[in-house]
Design a protein around this motif. Sequence first.
Motif, PDB file in Angstrom:
ATOM      1  N   UNK A 294      -5.577  -0.619   0.353  1.00 43.37           N
ATOM      2  CA  UNK A 294      -6.016  -1.787   1.110  1.00 43.37           C
ATOM      3  C   UNK A 294      -6.953  -2.645   0.262  1.00 43.37           C
ATOM      4  N   UNK A 295      -6.851  -3.939   0.409  1.00 44.09           N
ATOM      5  CA  UNK A 295      -7.673  -4.866  -0.358  1.00 44.09           C
ATOM      6  C   UNK A 295      -9.109  -4.869   0.154  1.00 44.09           C
ATOM      7  N   UNK A 296     -10.045  -4.992  -0.784  1.00 46.39           N
ATOM      8  CA  UNK A 296     -11.463  -5.075  -0.417  1.00 46.39           C
ATOM      9  C   UNK A 296     -11.888  -6.496  -0.090  1.00 46.39           C
ATOM     10  N   UNK A 297     -10.989  -7.438  -0.235  1.00 45.80           N
ATOM     11  CA  UNK A 297     -11.349  -8.838  -0.002  1.00 45.80           C
ATOM     12  C   UNK A 297     -11.820  -9.035   1.433  1.00 45.80           C
ATOM     13  N   UNK A 298     -13.028  -9.531   1.577  1.00 44.82           N
ATOM     14  CA  UNK A 298     -13.550  -9.871   2.892  1.00 44.82           C
ATOM     15  C   UNK A 298     -14.061  -8.715   3.717  1.00 44.82           C
ATOM     16  N   UNK A 299     -14.005  -7.479   3.209  1.00 46.74           N
ATOM     17  CA  UNK A 299     -14.486  -6.342   3.989  1.00 46.74           C
ATOM     18  C   UNK A 299     -15.913  -5.986   3.579  1.00 46.74           C
ATOM     19  N   UNK A 300     -16.565  -5.205   4.434  1.00 48.43           N
ATOM     20  CA  UNK A 300     -17.957  -4.816   4.187  1.00 48.43           C
ATOM     21  C   UNK A 300     -18.070  -3.569   3.313  1.00 48.43           C
ATOM     22  N   UNK A 301     -17.132  -2.623   3.507  1.00 50.96           N
ATOM     23  CA  UNK A 301     -17.203  -1.335   2.825  1.00 50.96           C
ATOM     24  C   UNK A 301     -15.834  -0.988   2.253  1.00 50.96           C
ATOM     25  N   UNK A 302     -15.824  -0.565   1.008  1.00 47.24           N
ATOM     26  CA  UNK A 302     -14.604  -0.084   0.355  1.00 47.24           C
ATOM     27  C   UNK A 302     -14.728   1.427   0.272  1.00 47.24           C
ATOM     28  N   UNK A 303     -13.946   2.146   1.078  1.00 43.43           N
ATOM     29  CA  UNK A 303     -14.030   3.606   1.121  1.00 43.43           C
ATOM     30  C   UNK A 303     -13.131   4.196   0.038  1.00 43.43           C
ATOM     31  N   UNK A 304     -13.756   4.816  -0.951  1.00 40.42           N
ATOM     32  CA  UNK A 304     -13.018   5.431  -2.058  1.00 40.42           C
ATOM     33  C   UNK A 304     -12.628   6.848  -1.650  1.00 40.42           C
ATOM     34  N   UNK A 305     -11.559   6.941  -0.857  1.00 35.62           N
ATOM     35  CA  UNK A 305     -11.109   8.229  -0.325  1.00 35.62           C
ATOM     36  C   UNK A 305      -9.996   8.804  -1.191  1.00 35.62           C
ATOM     37  N   UNK A 306     -10.278   8.877  -2.489  1.00 35.70           N
ATOM     38  CA  UNK A 306      -9.375   9.494  -3.461  1.00 35.70           C
ATOM     39  C   UNK A 306     -10.186  10.482  -4.290  1.00 35.70           C
ATOM     40  N   UNK A 307      -9.504  11.261  -5.089  1.00 38.11           N
ATOM     41  CA  UNK A 307     -10.189  12.255  -5.910  1.00 38.11           C
ATOM     42  C   UNK A 307     -10.017  11.909  -7.387  1.00 38.11           C
ATOM     43  N   UNK A 308     -11.044  12.232  -8.180  1.00 37.38           N
ATOM     44  CA  UNK A 308     -10.939  12.108  -9.624  1.00 37.38           C
ATOM     45  C   UNK A 308     -11.184  10.722 -10.176  1.00 37.38           C
ATOM     46  N   UNK A 309     -11.681   9.789  -9.341  1.00 31.51           N
ATOM     47  CA  UNK A 309     -11.868   8.422  -9.806  1.00 31.51           C
ATOM     48  C   UNK A 309     -13.327   7.991  -9.865  1.00 31.51           C
ATOM     49  N   UNK A 310     -14.246   8.892  -9.616  1.00 35.10           N
ATOM     50  CA  UNK A 310     -15.644   8.481  -9.495  1.00 35.10           C
ATOM     51  C   UNK A 310     -16.180   7.862 -10.778  1.00 35.10           C
TER      52      UNK A 310
END
Length: 426
Positions: A294-310
Amino acid sequence: MRTIYSALWYLLLPALFLRLWLRGRKAPAYRLRWKERMAWGYRSGILKKSLWVHAVSVGETLAAAPLIERLLEDYPDVPLLVTTTTPTGSERVQALFGGRVTHVYCPWELPTALNRFMRAFDPQLVIVLETELWPNLCAAVKRHGAKLMLMNGRLSEKSYQGYGKLPRLIRPMMARFDALAVQTQVEAERYMALGAWPERVYPIGSVKFDMTLDAAVKQAAAALRSSFGNRPVWIAASTHPGEDALVLAAHKALREQRPEALLILVPRHPERFAAVADQIREAGLSVARRSQQESAAGVDVYLADTMGELLMLFGTCDVAFVGGSLVPVGGHNLLEPAAWQKPVLTGPHLHNFTAIGQLLDDAGGLSVVEDAQSLGATLLALLDDPAQCARQGKAAAGVVEANRGALEKGLRLVAMELNTGLGPSG
């Protein structure tokens, strides 16, 4: 004492299996490969004269990644076994190394299980990470005739006091280590006080300083940051239950002054992803989920609900808060955002990273916040002052650069234990 300890483990077996089943309700992977916890189903001699590296979960696996890569490079003819205890750790091992290593779960602290494990994988050297101190595992390694080494050893004052209450169990375990590569002189003294032989303890620093940002990670971070547009971005990484609400409150306070601000929220455990998404919406904030592209455009919070990308995600922010520190967990790795030259924020509960936190604080690269209010205020101050933001980030990165070298020292100890002189690392 170890006989009593072992008997307690056998008595707890039903509870251990029940715990696996209960955890499997939220994370089904806990119900898979359960026989590995007992070392059942292995034939003898799967590996011969292997090197065994034992981590726990994602954090320890990532910290051990540079070490594992060098072991693969320096000892190409020696089988490499990597164990974890959690499914997320298992996923990281498989994603990072694939078929280049053998990966299974470490068995529970049962002498019979550990003996089966030793017969199957035949280690000549066992390297355990950080605070993986298990009396029966250590005894089984030495009974098998293998060398035993601690790498990147750390020991908080709280853990030290706890271990000190069981000297008849802990002192024999510590004396079994052939080498202990620990992070600081303070921790070296704690390990020696618990029974480690002084001539076998080496305060070499933390291998976490030897992390690298490769071109692929930098490219991915730049692409994601570009998709956010020209807005201030901060990350709350490795958050725990009770901490997300504080982070969201700080973000709402920040948005009163900077309504365009974006929060990247990264919960520590994947079984919490869905619940945290609901919590964000309940707080009156809009959310985009990375797992659903999902695009982060215009949203308040981008939930990084994946693994191994921190590590990559740290490269997309302006300011980084590292969780496990506003609640009494003890904190998580502060060096990943520091390597990206980001100002690092943490809560007061930092007992797992006291030395690293002190280095960053002394250099001016760390801000300690006490609660949601001070977190929000500190974020606003940094985002409103790009020059200070840059100075603090540069100071944090300077700490990383100044303290590199523990990996090479650790590899020399590995070579020494394998009886190859100074070894391939020189």
